[in-house]
Design an enzyme around this catalytic site. Structure first.
Site, PDB file in Angstrom:
ATOM      1  N   PRO A   2       0.702  -6.740   0.233  1.00 21.46           N
ATOM      2  CA  PRO A   2      -0.698  -7.143   0.429  1.00 21.46           C
ATOM      3  C   PRO A   2      -0.913  -7.770   1.806  1.00 21.46           C
ATOM      4  CG  PRO A   2       0.114  -7.877  -1.708  1.00 21.46           C
ATOM      5  CD  PRO A   2       1.304  -7.373  -0.930  1.00 21.46           C
ATOM      6  N   GLU A   3      -1.932  -7.310   2.506  1.00 27.78           N
ATOM      7  CA  GLU A   3      -2.288  -7.853   3.822  1.00 27.78           C
ATOM      8  C   GLU A   3      -3.563  -8.697   3.669  1.00 27.78           C
ATOM      9  OE1 GLU A   3      -2.192  -4.732   6.834  1.00 27.78           O
ATOM     10  OE2 GLU A   3      -0.735  -3.598   5.663  1.00 27.78           O
ATOM     11  N   HIS A  93       8.440  -9.443 -15.323  1.00 29.39           N
ATOM     12  CA  HIS A  93       8.335  -9.964 -13.965  1.00 29.39           C
ATOM     13  C   HIS A  93       7.247 -11.033 -13.820  1.00 29.39           C
ATOM     14  CE1 HIS A  93      11.271  -7.102 -12.663  1.00 29.39           C
ATOM     15  NE2 HIS A  93      10.536  -6.093 -13.089  1.00 29.39           N
ATOM     16  N   ARG A 112       9.704  -7.737  -7.026  1.00 25.90           N
ATOM     17  CA  ARG A 112      10.722  -7.796  -5.974  1.00 25.90           C
ATOM     18  C   ARG A 112      11.070  -9.209  -5.540  1.00 25.90           C
ATOM     19  NH1 ARG A 112       9.763  -3.085  -1.734  1.00 25.90           N
ATOM     20  NH2 ARG A 112      11.795  -3.865  -1.094  1.00 25.90           N
TER      21      ARG A 112
END
Ligand code: ZN
Length: 272
Positions: A2-3, A93, A112
């Site tokens: 995500p930016e 997760h 991750r």
């Protein structure tokens, strides 16, 4: 990853749902993400009311009643979502679950595990200390500011724009799009940028970032906002992930080259 536009979209989707809510219990289901999750985080958040939110670059935070910020960084794959009712956070997760007084929860999901969650003071936080200006800050991020880097580095313009110390919040998707609109190839050395090129990059940056926020980010891989909705800017990408497809301006096939270990997409005719 995500930016800025995706992080801003998450912030905007969550703010109306969490402001005014008190975190009754913080469940930490993994010992560490990018930094350890522990008692300090729990003490900082539990029992406190959320009074607002903020964002800088790719960091977002919820303002707590004591004025501190509950920070999040999405890392490679982080997702923050609001879940109604009491049955939140059973996924493998789902590393952090904040349960609000009166029901509902905020869940941080990160397969991750490069994400981050800490409590810190937004005014003095080291996380934000070396960060460059926001791309939509027209005073701090202008063509003179960018042009000054021509004397400081011989790195490729793409690397320079990806550097959070130069300008905050840009990553691989948006830098590719910005350079296409600027007519500049990703591998061009910063020392070979003219003043006019720098001005074009600044204008394109504002345009791309504003448009991407308006379309609620790009849902490539698995980006979803705080209430599970996809963004729409991926349909407007001009070069990103379009290798071999025709340029939207001149129809030449889009090429790909690796810069700084990341795939960089460009039009060999429109970009010089
Ligand atoms: Zn073209």
């Amino acid at each position: 990853m995500p930016e800025l536009p995706e992080v801003e979209t998450i912030r905007r989707s969550l703010e109306p749902l969490v402001v005014g809510r008190t975190v009754a219990r913080l469940e930490l289901r993994t010992p560490r993400l990018r930094v350890p999750l522990g008692e300090e985080l729990r003490r900082g958040v539990e029992g406190r009311c959320i009074t607002g939110s903020g964002r800088r670059g790719k960091y977002l935070w919820f303002v707590l009643e004591d004025g501190r910020g509950w920070f999040f960084h999405m890392g490679m794959s982080g997702r923050l979502r609001f879940v109604e009712g009491a049955d939140a956070g059973e996924g493998v997760h789902d590393h952090l679950i904040a349960r609000f007084a009166g029901g509902d929860a905020l869940v941080f999901h990160d397969p991750r595990r490069f994400g981050l969650s800490i409590v810190d003071d937004p005014a003095t936080s080291k996380l934000l200390a070396d960060m460059g200006p926001e791309p939509l800050d027209e005073v701090a991020f202008d063509s003179d500011y960018l042009a000054a880097f021509r004397r400081r580095t011989t790195r490729a313009v793409k690397d320079v724009l990806m550097d959070q110390r130069v300008v905050a919040g840009l990553g691989n998707i948006y830098v590719n799009e910005i350079l296409f609109l600027s007519g500049v190839r990703p591998r061009r050395s910063m020392v070979r940028m003219t003043l006019r090129d720098c001005a074009a990059v600044v204008v394109a940056t504002r345009e791309v970032i504003a448009e991407a926020i308006e379309h609620r980010g790009s849902s490539i891989s698995d980006f979803l906002d705080g209430i599970g909705q996809r963004g729409g800017y991926q349909w407007r990408h001009r070069v990103y992930d379009r290798e071999g497809q025709p340029c939207t301006t001149c129809r030449a096939p889009i090429k790909v080259v690796v810069v700084g270990q990341r795939s960089s997409f460009y039009c060999p005719r429109c970009q010089r």
